[in-house]
Design a protein around this motif. Structure first.
Motif, PDB file in Angstrom:
ATOM      1  N   ALA A   9      11.693  44.721  34.266  1.00 20.05           N
ATOM      2  CA  ALA A   9      10.572  45.128  33.658  1.00 20.05           C
ATOM      3  C   ALA A   9       9.339  44.106  33.672  1.00 20.05           C
ATOM      4  N   ALA A  10       8.173  44.471  33.707  1.00 23.60           N
ATOM      5  CA  ALA A  10       7.055  43.554  33.830  1.00 23.60           C
ATOM      6  C   ALA A  10       6.111  43.844  32.749  1.00 23.60           C
ATOM      7  N   SER A  11       6.145  44.871  32.224  1.00 25.16           N
ATOM      8  CA  SER A  11       5.508  45.264  30.790  1.00 25.16           C
ATOM      9  C   SER A  11       6.105  46.101  30.190  1.00 25.16           C
ATOM     10  N   LEU A  12       5.503  46.452  28.854  1.00 21.73           N
ATOM     11  CA  LEU A  12       6.132  47.605  27.889  1.00 21.73           C
ATOM     12  C   LEU A  12       4.877  48.517  27.605  1.00 21.73           C
ATOM     13  N   ALA A  13       5.235  49.639  27.254  1.00 22.28           N
ATOM     14  CA  ALA A  13       4.106  50.415  26.517  1.00 22.28           C
ATOM     15  C   ALA A  13       4.604  51.333  25.704  1.00 22.28           C
ATOM     16  N   ILE A  14       4.011  51.843  24.671  1.00 22.75           N
ATOM     17  CA  ILE A  14       4.273  52.700  23.601  1.00 22.75           C
ATOM     18  C   ILE A  14       3.294  53.830  23.551  1.00 22.75           C
ATOM     19  N   VAL A  15       3.765  55.148  23.104  1.00 25.34           N
ATOM     20  CA  VAL A  15       3.030  56.141  23.037  1.00 25.34           C
ATOM     21  C   VAL A  15       3.434  56.897  21.847  1.00 25.34           C
ATOM     22  N   GLN A  47      -5.106  47.559  14.992  1.00 24.92           N
ATOM     23  CA  GLN A  47      -6.393  46.999  15.389  1.00 24.92           C
ATOM     24  C   GLN A  47      -6.182  46.310  16.874  1.00 24.92           C
ATOM     25  N   ALA A  48      -7.586  46.436  17.461  1.00 26.45           N
ATOM     26  CA  ALA A  48      -7.512  45.981  18.833  1.00 26.45           C
ATOM     27  C   ALA A  48      -6.846  44.393  18.941  1.00 26.45           C
ATOM     28  N   SER A  49      -6.159  44.194  19.888  1.00 20.76           N
ATOM     29  CA  SER A  49      -5.155  42.794  19.930  1.00 20.76           C
ATOM     30  C   SER A  49      -5.254  42.444  21.451  1.00 20.76           C
ATOM     31  N   PRO A  50      -5.376  41.315  21.740  1.00 19.81           N
ATOM     32  CA  PRO A  50      -4.801  40.847  23.163  1.00 19.81           C
ATOM     33  C   PRO A  50      -3.318  41.160  23.643  1.00 19.81           C
ATOM     34  N   ALA A  51      -2.506  41.570  22.607  1.00 16.52           N
ATOM     35  CA  ALA A  51      -1.191  41.810  22.990  1.00 16.52           C
ATOM     36  C   ALA A  51      -1.176  43.088  23.582  1.00 16.52           C
ATOM     37  N   PHE A  52      -1.885  43.879  23.562  1.00 14.62           N
ATOM     38  CA  PHE A  52      -1.922  45.186  24.241  1.00 14.62           C
ATOM     39  C   PHE A  52      -3.097  45.658  24.764  1.00 14.62           C
ATOM     40  N   THR A  53      -3.022  46.553  25.830  1.00 13.23           N
ATOM     41  CA  THR A  53      -4.302  47.245  26.259  1.00 13.23           C
ATOM     42  C   THR A  53      -4.378  48.378  25.626  1.00 13.23           C
ATOM     43  N   GLY A  54      -5.387  48.930  24.919  1.00 17.53           N
ATOM     44  CA  GLY A  54      -5.511  50.204  24.341  1.00 17.53           C
ATOM     45  C   GLY A  54      -6.014  51.367  25.038  1.00 17.53           C
ATOM     46  N   GLY A  55      -5.140  52.470  25.140  1.00 17.48           N
ATOM     47  CA  GLY A  55      -5.564  53.584  25.687  1.00 17.48           C
ATOM     48  C   GLY A  55      -6.380  54.512  24.857  1.00 17.48           C
ATOM     49  N   LYS A  99      -6.289  49.836  33.896  1.00 17.03           N
ATOM     50  CA  LYS A  99      -7.580  49.532  33.115  1.00 17.03           C
ATOM     51  C   LYS A  99      -7.355  50.188  31.582  1.00 17.03           C
ATOM     52  N   PRO A 100      -8.498  49.553  30.857  1.00 16.66           N
ATOM     53  CA  PRO A 100      -8.161  49.865  29.406  1.00 16.66           C
ATOM     54  C   PRO A 100      -8.796  51.450  29.356  1.00 16.66           C
ATOM     55  N   GLY A 101      -8.321  51.767  28.015  1.00 19.84           N
ATOM     56  CA  GLY A 101      -9.032  53.341  27.694  1.00 19.84           C
ATOM     57  C   GLY A 101      -8.194  54.597  28.342  1.00 19.84           C
ATOM     58  N   LEU A 102      -7.262  54.393  29.005  1.00 20.43           N
ATOM     59  CA  LEU A 102      -6.409  55.632  29.835  1.00 20.43           C
ATOM     60  C   LEU A 102      -6.136  56.576  28.658  1.00 20.43           C
ATOM     61  N   THR A 103      -6.302  57.717  28.797  1.00 20.32           N
ATOM     62  CA  THR A 103      -5.897  58.710  27.915  1.00 20.32           C
ATOM     63  C   THR A 103      -4.382  58.901  28.328  1.00 20.32           C
ATOM     64  N   ARG A 104      -3.671  59.507  27.337  1.00 15.24           N
ATOM     65  CA  ARG A 104      -2.084  59.911  27.522  1.00 15.24           C
ATOM     66  C   ARG A 104      -1.895  60.415  29.016  1.00 15.24           C
ATOM     67  N   ALA A 105      -2.725  61.405  29.394  1.00 13.81           N
ATOM     68  CA  ALA A 105      -2.497  62.165  30.679  1.00 13.81           C
ATOM     69  C   ALA A 105      -2.903  61.185  31.781  1.00 13.81           C
ATOM     70  N   ALA A 106      -3.884  60.417  31.622  1.00  8.80           N
ATOM     71  CA  ALA A 106      -4.297  59.560  32.892  1.00  8.80           C
ATOM     72  C   ALA A 106      -3.084  58.314  32.684  1.00  8.80           C
ATOM     73  N   PHE A 107      -2.580  57.862  31.732  1.00  6.53           N
ATOM     74  CA  PHE A 107      -1.386  56.900  31.567  1.00  6.53           C
ATOM     75  C   PHE A 107      -0.273  57.327  32.479  1.00  6.53           C
ATOM     76  N   PHE A 108       0.313  58.513  32.250  1.00 10.28           N
ATOM     77  CA  PHE A 108       1.365  59.218  32.622  1.00 10.28           C
ATOM     78  C   PHE A 108       1.091  59.258  34.188  1.00 10.28           C
ATOM     79  N   HIS A 109      -0.030  59.806  34.533  1.00  9.55           N
ATOM     80  CA  HIS A 109      -0.135  59.721  36.079  1.00  9.55           C
ATOM     81  C   HIS A 109      -0.037  58.251  36.495  1.00  9.55           C
ATOM     82  N   ALA A 110      -0.709  57.307  35.938  1.00  5.99           N
ATOM     83  CA  ALA A 110      -0.560  56.053  36.461  1.00  5.99           C
ATOM     84  C   ALA A 110       0.595  55.305  36.587  1.00  5.99           C
TER      85      ALA A 110
END
Length: 189
Positions: A75-81, A115-123, A161-172
């Motif tokens: 794994a190179a990164s993690l995500a949570i939705v 809150q925004a943090s350098p620990a994650f990219t916010g969608g 890139k920052p700001g992906l919607t859930r649908a765009a995130f799933f596509h990516a």
């Protein structure tokens, strides 16, 4: 010319066995990936503090603490939705999309996503923000289900890139999911 004792069926069986062993290993790695929290039991009630702070939602908009175990070694990164499938008469509501989390992360403290943090990219969630937006179902609705899903990805932090919607995130991430784990909480007012 075939070597003596060559049996094409034997080699085919050998290839099938190797494939099955690899598949079993991949499934075992994926099944050891878990997402857990001390804030609620699976399908249990979310604490009021996790609910949205806006209006009369009743909460403080504090994302729950999470424990992440067993991500695949590659794994190179993690995500949570966080998604509420009961909102909008079945259309759902996206409460949180966070990705680019360091793959060595094993604990997300309370408020990690609040809150925004350098620990994650916010969608971008359904409220139009790039941070956690706590539950706030309509008064009188049965408690809604809030599905928290963690993803182990082969994408490095910063790859999306920052700001992906859930649908765009799933596509990516469609070709980049290594494993996923989830836990569901409920909340009603």
């Amino acid at each position: 010319m075939r070597p003596s004792g060559y049996d094409g069926r034997m080699w085919m069986r050998f290839a099938v066995v190797i494939g099955l062993v690899a598949l079993a290993a991949a499934r075992a790695a994926a099944s050891s990936f878990t997402l857990d929290t001390s804030a609620f039991l699976n399908d249990g009630l979310l604490p009021k503090t996790d609910a949205a702070a806006q209006g009369d939602c009743g909460g403080r908009n504090i994302s729950p603490p999470f424990r992440i175990t067993g991500p695949p070694a590659n794994a190179a990164s993690l995500a949570i939705v966080l998604f509420d499938p009961d909102a909008g008469h079945g259309a759902g509501f996206v409460h949180w999309v966070a990705y680019g989390i360091d793959p060595q992360t094993r604990q997300l403290p309370p408020g990690f996503g609040s809150q925004a943090s350098p620990a994650f990219t916010g969608g971008t969630n359904s409220a139009g923000t790039t941070i956690y937006f706590g539950p706030c179902p309509p008064h009188g609705d049965p408690p809604h289900h809030y599905v928290f899903t963690a993803y182990a990805l082969d994408l490095a932090p910063g790859a999306l890139k920052p700001g992906l919607t859930r649908a765009a995130f799933f596509h990516a991430i469609a070709a980049h999911r290594l494993a996923q784990a989830q836990i569901t909480g409920r909340y009603g007012r």
